[in-house]
Structure formats: C-alpha cells, structure tokens
Design a protein around this motif. Structure first.
Motif, PDB file in Angstrom:
ATOM      1  N   ALA A 163       2.293 -11.866  -8.970  1.00  0.00           N
ATOM      2  CA  ALA A 163       0.907 -11.676  -8.516  1.00  0.00           C
ATOM      3  C   ALA A 163       0.360 -10.442  -9.228  1.00  0.00           C
ATOM      4  O   ALA A 163       1.106  -9.503  -9.504  1.00  0.00           O
ATOM      5  N   PRO A 164      -0.934 -10.452  -9.507  1.00  0.00           N
ATOM      6  CA  PRO A 164      -1.505  -9.319 -10.241  1.00  0.00           C
ATOM      7  C   PRO A 164      -1.600  -8.066  -9.375  1.00  0.00           C
ATOM      8  O   PRO A 164      -1.847  -8.144  -8.168  1.00  0.00           O
ATOM      9  N   ALA A 165      -1.409  -6.940 -10.007  1.00  0.00           N
ATOM     10  CA  ALA A 165      -1.583  -5.637  -9.362  1.00  0.00           C
ATOM     11  C   ALA A 165      -1.640  -4.591 -10.465  1.00  0.00           C
ATOM     12  O   ALA A 165      -1.069  -4.789 -11.542  1.00  0.00           O
ATOM     13  N   THR A 166      -2.319  -3.500 -10.176  1.00  0.00           N
ATOM     14  CA  THR A 166      -2.325  -2.376 -11.110  1.00  0.00           C
ATOM     15  C   THR A 166      -1.107  -1.523 -10.783  1.00  0.00           C
ATOM     16  O   THR A 166      -1.121  -0.709  -9.860  1.00  0.00           O
ATOM     17  N   VAL A 167      -0.044  -1.761 -11.525  1.00  0.00           N
ATOM     18  CA  VAL A 167       1.228  -1.067 -11.300  1.00  0.00           C
ATOM     19  C   VAL A 167       1.192   0.270 -12.028  1.00  0.00           C
ATOM     20  O   VAL A 167       0.852   0.332 -13.207  1.00  0.00           O
ATOM     21  N   VAL A 168       1.543   1.328 -11.307  1.00  0.00           N
ATOM     22  CA  VAL A 168       1.576   2.654 -11.924  1.00  0.00           C
ATOM     23  C   VAL A 168       2.996   3.118 -12.225  1.00  0.00           C
ATOM     24  O   VAL A 168       3.194   4.017 -13.029  1.00  0.00           O
ATOM     25  N   TRP A 169       3.995   2.480 -11.573  1.00  0.00           N
ATOM     26  CA  TRP A 169       5.391   2.858 -11.803  1.00  0.00           C
ATOM     27  C   TRP A 169       6.287   1.781 -11.199  1.00  0.00           C
ATOM     28  O   TRP A 169       5.934   1.165 -10.202  1.00  0.00           O
ATOM     29  N   GLU A 170       7.449   1.590 -11.815  1.00  0.00           N
ATOM     30  CA  GLU A 170       8.460   0.737 -11.201  1.00  0.00           C
ATOM     31  C   GLU A 170       9.824   1.047 -11.781  1.00  0.00           C
ATOM     32  O   GLU A 170       9.941   1.601 -12.870  1.00  0.00           O
ATOM     33  N   ASP A 171      10.836   0.708 -11.007  1.00  0.00           N
ATOM     34  CA  ASP A 171      12.209   0.726 -11.489  1.00  0.00           C
ATOM     35  C   ASP A 171      12.824  -0.611 -11.094  1.00  0.00           C
ATOM     36  O   ASP A 171      12.095  -1.557 -10.782  1.00  0.00           O
ATOM     37  N   GLU A 172      14.124  -0.700 -11.081  1.00  0.00           N
ATOM     38  CA  GLU A 172      14.782  -1.986 -10.800  1.00  0.00           C
ATOM     39  C   GLU A 172      14.532  -2.492  -9.380  1.00  0.00           C
ATOM     40  O   GLU A 172      14.526  -3.691  -9.141  1.00  0.00           O
ATOM     41  N   VAL A 173      14.334  -1.561  -8.424  1.00  0.00           N
ATOM     42  CA  VAL A 173      14.265  -1.977  -7.018  1.00  0.00           C
ATOM     43  C   VAL A 173      12.951  -1.661  -6.301  1.00  0.00           C
ATOM     44  O   VAL A 173      12.729  -2.151  -5.199  1.00  0.00           O
ATOM     45  N   ASN A 174      12.094  -0.851  -6.900  1.00  0.00           N
ATOM     46  CA  ASN A 174      10.845  -0.443  -6.256  1.00  0.00           C
ATOM     47  C   ASN A 174       9.686  -0.572  -7.230  1.00  0.00           C
ATOM     48  O   ASN A 174       9.877  -0.549  -8.444  1.00  0.00           O
ATOM     49  N   VAL A 175       8.492  -0.664  -6.671  1.00  0.00           N
ATOM     50  CA  VAL A 175       7.288  -0.720  -7.504  1.00  0.00           C
ATOM     51  C   VAL A 175       6.163   0.012  -6.770  1.00  0.00           C
ATOM     52  O   VAL A 175       6.090  -0.019  -5.534  1.00  0.00           O
ATOM     53  N   ALA A 176       5.301   0.685  -7.547  1.00  0.00           N
ATOM     54  CA  ALA A 176       4.150   1.396  -6.996  1.00  0.00           C
ATOM     55  C   ALA A 176       2.885   0.852  -7.645  1.00  0.00           C
ATOM     56  O   ALA A 176       2.831   0.684  -8.867  1.00  0.00           O
ATOM     57  N   PHE A 177       1.883   0.572  -6.814  1.00  0.00           N
ATOM     58  CA  PHE A 177       0.653  -0.048  -7.301  1.00  0.00           C
ATOM     59  C   PHE A 177      -0.529   0.367  -6.443  1.00  0.00           C
ATOM     60  O   PHE A 177      -0.359   0.846  -5.320  1.00  0.00           O
ATOM     61  N   PHE A 178      -1.733   0.170  -6.979  1.00  0.00           N
ATOM     62  CA  PHE A 178      -2.946   0.475  -6.234  1.00  0.00           C
ATOM     63  C   PHE A 178      -3.262  -0.682  -5.282  1.00  0.00           C
ATOM     64  O   PHE A 178      -3.192  -1.848  -5.673  1.00  0.00           O
ATOM     65  N   PRO A 179      -3.638  -0.372  -4.039  1.00  0.00           N
ATOM     66  CA  PRO A 179      -4.021  -1.436  -3.098  1.00  0.00           C
ATOM     67  C   PRO A 179      -5.384  -2.016  -3.467  1.00  0.00           C
ATOM     68  O   PRO A 179      -6.161  -1.398  -4.204  1.00  0.00           O
ATOM     69  N   LEU A 180      -5.669  -3.190  -2.934  1.00  0.00           N
ATOM     70  CA  LEU A 180      -6.962  -3.834  -3.196  1.00  0.00           C
ATOM     71  C   LEU A 180      -8.122  -3.047  -2.596  1.00  0.00           C
ATOM     72  O   LEU A 180      -9.211  -3.018  -3.155  1.00  0.00           O
ATOM     73  N   ARG A 181      -7.906  -2.424  -1.437  1.00  0.00           N
ATOM     74  CA  ARG A 181      -8.950  -1.646  -0.776  1.00  0.00           C
ATOM     75  C   ARG A 181      -8.444  -0.212  -0.559  1.00  0.00           C
ATOM     76  O   ARG A 181      -8.002   0.135   0.543  1.00  0.00           O
ATOM     77  N   PRO A 182      -8.518   0.612  -1.604  1.00  0.00           N
ATOM     78  CA  PRO A 182      -7.980   1.968  -1.486  1.00  0.00           C
ATOM     79  C   PRO A 182      -8.798   2.841  -0.529  1.00  0.00           C
ATOM     80  O   PRO A 182     -10.022   2.704  -0.449  1.00  0.00           O
ATOM     81  N   ALA A 183      -8.110   3.726   0.161  1.00  0.00           N
ATOM     82  CA  ALA A 183      -8.763   4.667   1.074  1.00  0.00           C
ATOM     83  C   ALA A 183      -9.325   5.870   0.330  1.00  0.00           C
ATOM     84  O   ALA A 183     -10.189   6.566   0.846  1.00  0.00           O
ATOM     85  N   ALA A 184      -8.818   6.114  -0.874  1.00  0.00           N
ATOM     86  CA  ALA A 184      -9.249   7.274  -1.670  1.00  0.00           C
ATOM     87  C   ALA A 184      -8.876   7.017  -3.120  1.00  0.00           C
ATOM     88  O   ALA A 184      -8.050   6.143  -3.417  1.00  0.00           O
TER      89      ALA A 184
END
Length: 141
Positions: free
Chosen positions: A14-35
């Motif tokens: 699924a699409p997402a703006t990923v800012v970082w990932e490793d083998e077991v975790n991923v970090a991305f921007f939510p669809l409705r960011p609070a800030a």
C-alpha cells in the motif's frame, strides 16, 4: 487473506510516504497528520497494541521510534516531541495495529497542553491503587 492497512504499508503493498525502515519496522507519514512531521512508527508484523507485542519486538519498535524521533527533531528543529501509543478503543486507538505517533512540537504551537487539568488523588485512593498494581505485578513474576 484479510490484512490491515498498516500491515499492507509494512509489506509495501500500500502506498505511504516512508521516511525510514529496517527489516522489522517502518516509519511513515499518516494520511491526516496532526502537525508538520507527524510520523507513525510500526512493526511490519501485526500486533493489536503495545501490550500484544513480544518483548524483543517491542524493544526493536522503541529503538526505531527513538531513532526516527531524533531524526525528525534534528531535521525540523522542534522544541519537543509527543510520543504516543494508544491501546484500545477507550484510549482513542482507531487502527488496531500497534503504532507509535511521533508528533514534533514547538513552543506556542496550536496544540497547547495535551492533558486535561486534573485534581490530585486522595492519599488513600493513591495507596489503594498502588497496592493493587503492585500485587498484580508480583503475580506476573
């Protein structure tokens, strides 16, 4: 096979703006960011909330959140950061795949305080609750 939206993001199906990932975790921007910079950090494996995550995976998730949080803070020059993981519907969890919100904060931003004002607990209530929690934790050993 049914899979949750966050599982699909973790698997890159699924699409997402990923800012970082490793083998077991991923970090991305939510669809409705609070800030600006609001980022979600998730394990790629599915767990409902932080209390469902095995210890090793939880440690990895927290390390990932710390790494990404430091990067966000440095990149955006934030004054602080809210680190939030809601567990259960009563705690406002809406996606039932454990996730950590990293929300950069600046002095005087539009959020203000995130905790409602409260009254101190009466001494006897505080002692009673502490004893209940201590008893439960001793029983888990």
């Amino acid at each position: 096979m049914w899979e949750c939206d966050f599982c699909a993001i973790g698997a890159r199906r699924a699409p997402a703006t990923v800012v970082w990932e490793d083998e077991v975790n991923v970090a991305f921007f939510p669809l409705r960011p609070a800030a600006i910079g609001h980022t979600l950090v998730i394990p790629k494996s599915h767990y409902g909330d932080m209390f469902d995550v095995p210890e090793a995976a939880l440690s990895s998730l927290m390390q990932a959140a710390t790494k990404v949080g430091r990067g966000l803070s440095a990149a955006l020059h934030s004054d602080g950061m809210n680190v939030i993981s809601s567990a259960g519907e009563a705690a406002s969890q809406t996606v039932f795949h454990v996730h950590i919100h990293l929300v950069p904060r600046w002095k005087g931003d539009r959020f203000g305080d995130i905790w409602p004002p409260s009254e101190p607990w009466a001494g006897e209530i505080k002692s009673e609750i502490a004893e209940m929690v201590q008893r439960e934790l001793r029983s888990q050993i």
